[in-house]
Design an enzyme around this catalytic site. Structure first.
Site, PDB file in Angstrom:
ATOM      1  N   ASP A  23       0.880  -1.161   0.000  1.00 49.05           N
ATOM      2  CA  ASP A  23       0.000   0.000   0.000  1.00 49.05           C
ATOM      3  C   ASP A  23       0.922   1.217   0.000  1.00 49.05           C
ATOM      4  O   ASP A  23       1.596   1.481   0.993  1.00 49.05           O
ATOM      5  CB  ASP A  23      -0.876  -0.048   1.270  1.00 49.05           C
ATOM      6  CG  ASP A  23      -1.770   1.184   1.401  1.00 49.05           C
ATOM      7  OD1 ASP A  23      -1.580   2.143   0.633  1.00 49.05           O
ATOM      8  OD2 ASP A  23      -2.639   1.171   2.290  1.00 49.05           O
ATOM      9  N   TYR A  56       2.098  -0.509  15.080  1.00 52.45           N
ATOM     10  CA  TYR A  56       1.148  -0.552  13.982  1.00 52.45           C
ATOM     11  C   TYR A  56       1.490   0.447  12.895  1.00 52.45           C
ATOM     12  O   TYR A  56       1.652   1.627  13.164  1.00 52.45           O
ATOM     13  CB  TYR A  56      -0.271  -0.266  14.484  1.00 52.45           C
ATOM     14  CG  TYR A  56      -1.264  -0.236  13.359  1.00 52.45           C
ATOM     15  CD1 TYR A  56      -1.594  -1.415  12.698  1.00 52.45           C
ATOM     16  CD2 TYR A  56      -1.828   0.959  12.925  1.00 52.45           C
ATOM     17  CE1 TYR A  56      -2.470  -1.399  11.633  1.00 52.45           C
ATOM     18  CE2 TYR A  56      -2.714   0.979  11.864  1.00 52.45           C
ATOM     19  CZ  TYR A  56      -3.037  -0.203  11.228  1.00 52.45           C
ATOM     20  OH  TYR A  56      -3.904  -0.184  10.171  1.00 52.45           O
ATOM     21  N   LYS A 102      -2.193  -2.219   7.565  1.00 48.78           N
ATOM     22  CA  LYS A 102      -2.626  -3.614   7.560  1.00 48.78           C
ATOM     23  C   LYS A 102      -1.674  -4.470   6.735  1.00 48.78           C
ATOM     24  O   LYS A 102      -0.974  -3.996   5.870  1.00 48.78           O
ATOM     25  CB  LYS A 102      -4.033  -3.714   6.975  1.00 48.78           C
ATOM     26  CG  LYS A 102      -5.069  -3.198   7.929  1.00 48.78           C
ATOM     27  CD  LYS A 102      -6.078  -4.248   8.317  1.00 48.78           C
ATOM     28  CE  LYS A 102      -5.527  -5.566   8.734  1.00 48.78           C
ATOM     29  NZ  LYS A 102      -4.719  -5.560   9.932  1.00 48.78           N
TER      30      LYS A 102
HETATM   31  C1  F6R Z   1      -6.100   0.682   6.583  1.00 45.87           C
HETATM   32  C2  F6R Z   1      -7.350   0.447   7.285  1.00 45.87           C
HETATM   33  C3  F6R Z   1      -8.234   1.598   7.578  1.00 45.87           C
HETATM   34  C4  F6R Z   1      -7.567   2.618   8.473  1.00 45.87           C
HETATM   35  C5  F6R Z   1      -8.531   3.744   8.877  1.00 45.87           C
HETATM   36  C6  F6R Z   1      -7.833   4.847   9.639  1.00 45.87           C
HETATM   37  O1  F6R Z   1      -5.625  -0.468   5.969  1.00 45.87           O
HETATM   38  O2  F6R Z   1      -7.643  -0.661   7.590  1.00 45.87           O
HETATM   39  O3  F6R Z   1      -9.426   1.156   8.138  1.00 45.87           O
HETATM   40  O4  F6R Z   1      -7.056   2.017   9.632  1.00 45.87           O
HETATM   41  O5  F6R Z   1      -9.115   4.308   7.709  1.00 45.87           O
HETATM   42  O6  F6R Z   1      -6.800   5.312   8.851  1.00 45.87           O
HETATM   43  P1  F6R Z   1      -5.904   6.586   9.181  1.00 45.87           P
HETATM   44  O7  F6R Z   1      -5.337   6.357  10.546  1.00 45.87           O
HETATM   45  O8  F6R Z   1      -4.902   6.601   8.090  1.00 45.87           O
HETATM   46  O9  F6R Z   1      -6.825   7.778   9.148  1.00 45.87           O
HETATM   47 MG    MG Z   2      -4.126   1.982   3.126  1.00 49.59          MG
HETATM   48 MG    MG Z   3      -4.771  -2.530   2.106  1.00 53.07          MG
END
Ligand code: F6R
Ligand code: MG
Ligand code: MG
Length: 373
Positions: A14, A236, A239
């Site tokens: 990603d 973290y 993902k």
């Molecule tokens: C990313 C994921 C999303 C993010 C969420 C918060 O793979 O699973 O659900 O964790 O959108 O993202 P941030 O912290 O970048 O705003």
């Molecule tokens: Mg992402």
């Molecule tokens: Mg992804």
């Protein structure tokens, strides 16, 4: 020296989502294709396909360099770096998020991207299915890989094809302790299940033929990416959406047996903020984007026949009404689990959440907890 066998490498990262964490912009894929095309022209790649699973850029490559080739890993790394530049220009979300180190040092493993690769002798007919998941973890492949290679209710060939009747060998990794064990099925089926049911710790890494199979014993028939960004970076950072390669037919599970487990939208961990359980939806490429609650988790399946090392494709395997019922069920399950809001088991148990405010909440309430007699 060039090898006769073919290697298929599926490497993903990603490097910037659009919008948020939902999908990959065409500009990133175009940049990746440019790099891949150049590598093909220069003779490094036999063939390639650039795809996306949700917000993950997927580089599927065939070549003769074997697994863990610095040339191939380096190419993937440079391609992700080039795509990151584009993502930065467009101010895409989390630009470069999976490139965890500043400089490439010979092998892409442990550096952020996910990787599934295997080297094998190409058969007269060599069908291959590449699975790519978004918003979940490597353990999400335990259930389908088990079904494909060990469950006779899924794979009729285990019962009625003499070549498959003896079963397969599973290489299982403990991704927390970084240990591996080989289990022979059907003899050790219950031991296998005892481990892989705990999918956040034990993941199937590879599947091999048994000694009785005419296929070479040391050449895998399936491989799954097992990178866990959480453990790689110590904290973290995104993902660890997994990918897998599965070979099919002629003494291996048929393509239809390989796809069959996805008729059940089984529960996986990931989804919103990597902290929720939800159903996995098999989708066609055009629906490979995450929307509702940043999901629900999705899987695409790209089908190929390999011809003299070339990945002839792509067939969009879940673009079929045969999977409509699974998709409908998944939506009902998504609706049902979502209604639980912040309650387990929709929300993951504390130890498995990708990030949590619980320590802060506990700290704030520290002085207010009183002893219960
Ligand atoms: C990313 C994921 C999303 C993010 C969420 C918060 O793979 O699973 O659900 O964790 O959108 O993202 P941030 O912290 O970048 O705003
Ligand atoms: Mg992402
Ligand atoms: Mg992804």
């Amino acid at each position: 020296m060039e090898k006769e066998k073919i290697t298929v490498s599926l490497i993903k990262a990603d490097v910037g989502g659009f919008p948020g964490h939902s999908t990959v912009r065409a500009e990133l894929k175009d940049k990746a294709k440019e790099r891949m095309e150049k590598a093909k022209r220069e003779g490094l790649l036999v063939s390639y396909h650039v795809l996306n699973a949700g917000d993950d850029l997927q580089l599927l490559m065939s070549h003769r360099k074997g697994v863990d080739s610095p040339d191939i890993h380096g190419l993937a790394w440079e391609t992700f770096e080039a795509a990151t530049e584009v993502a930065k220009e467009l101010k895409l979300h989390g630009a470069g998020q999976d490139l965890l180190v500043d400089a490439f040092s010979g092998n892409i493993r442990g550096m952020g991207p996910g990787i599934a690769e295997m080297e094998f002798t190409e058969r007269g007919s060599e069908p291959l299915i590449a699975f790519m998941m978004d918003k979940t973890e490597p353990g999400a492949f335990n259930y389908p890989i088990y079904k494909i290679f060990a469950d006779p209710f899924n794979t009729a060939g285990l019962v009625i094809d003499p070549v498959m009747h003896d079963g397969f060998v599973f290489e299982v990794w403990d991704i927390k302790e970084k240990k591996e064990v080989f289990l022979r099925c059907p003899e050790e089926l219950y031991d296998l299940l005892a481990l892989i049911g705990a999918k956040s710790k034990y993941v199937i890494k590879r599947v091999y033929p048994k000694e009785t199979s005419p296929l070479p014993k040391d050449e895998p028939v399936a491989v799954i990416s097992t990178e866990k960004l959480y453990f790689t970076a110590g904290k973290y950072v995104g993902k660890d959406d997994p990918v897998a390669l599965v070979r099919a037919q002629s003494g291996l599970p048929a393509v239809g047996e390989v796809l069959e487990p996805f008729s059940l939208p089984y529960l996986v961990s990931g989804w919103m903020r990597g902290s929720h359980n939800g159903p996995i939806i098999p989708v066609p490429f055009r629906y490979s984007q995450c929307t509702r609650f940043d999901g629900p988790p999705r899987v695409i399946a790209a089908g190929f026949q390999i011809s003299n090392g070339k990945l002839v494709g792509t067939a969009d395997m879940f673009d079929d009404p045969a999977f409509d019922l699974a998709r409908r069920k998944a939506q009902e399950i998504a609706d049902y689990v979502r209604a639980h809001g912040p309650f387990e088991p929709h929300r993951l148990p504390v130890e498995e959440m990708e990030y949590t405010t619980l320590p802060d909440v506990l700290k704030k309430l520290e002085g207010r907890f009183e002893k219960v007699e």
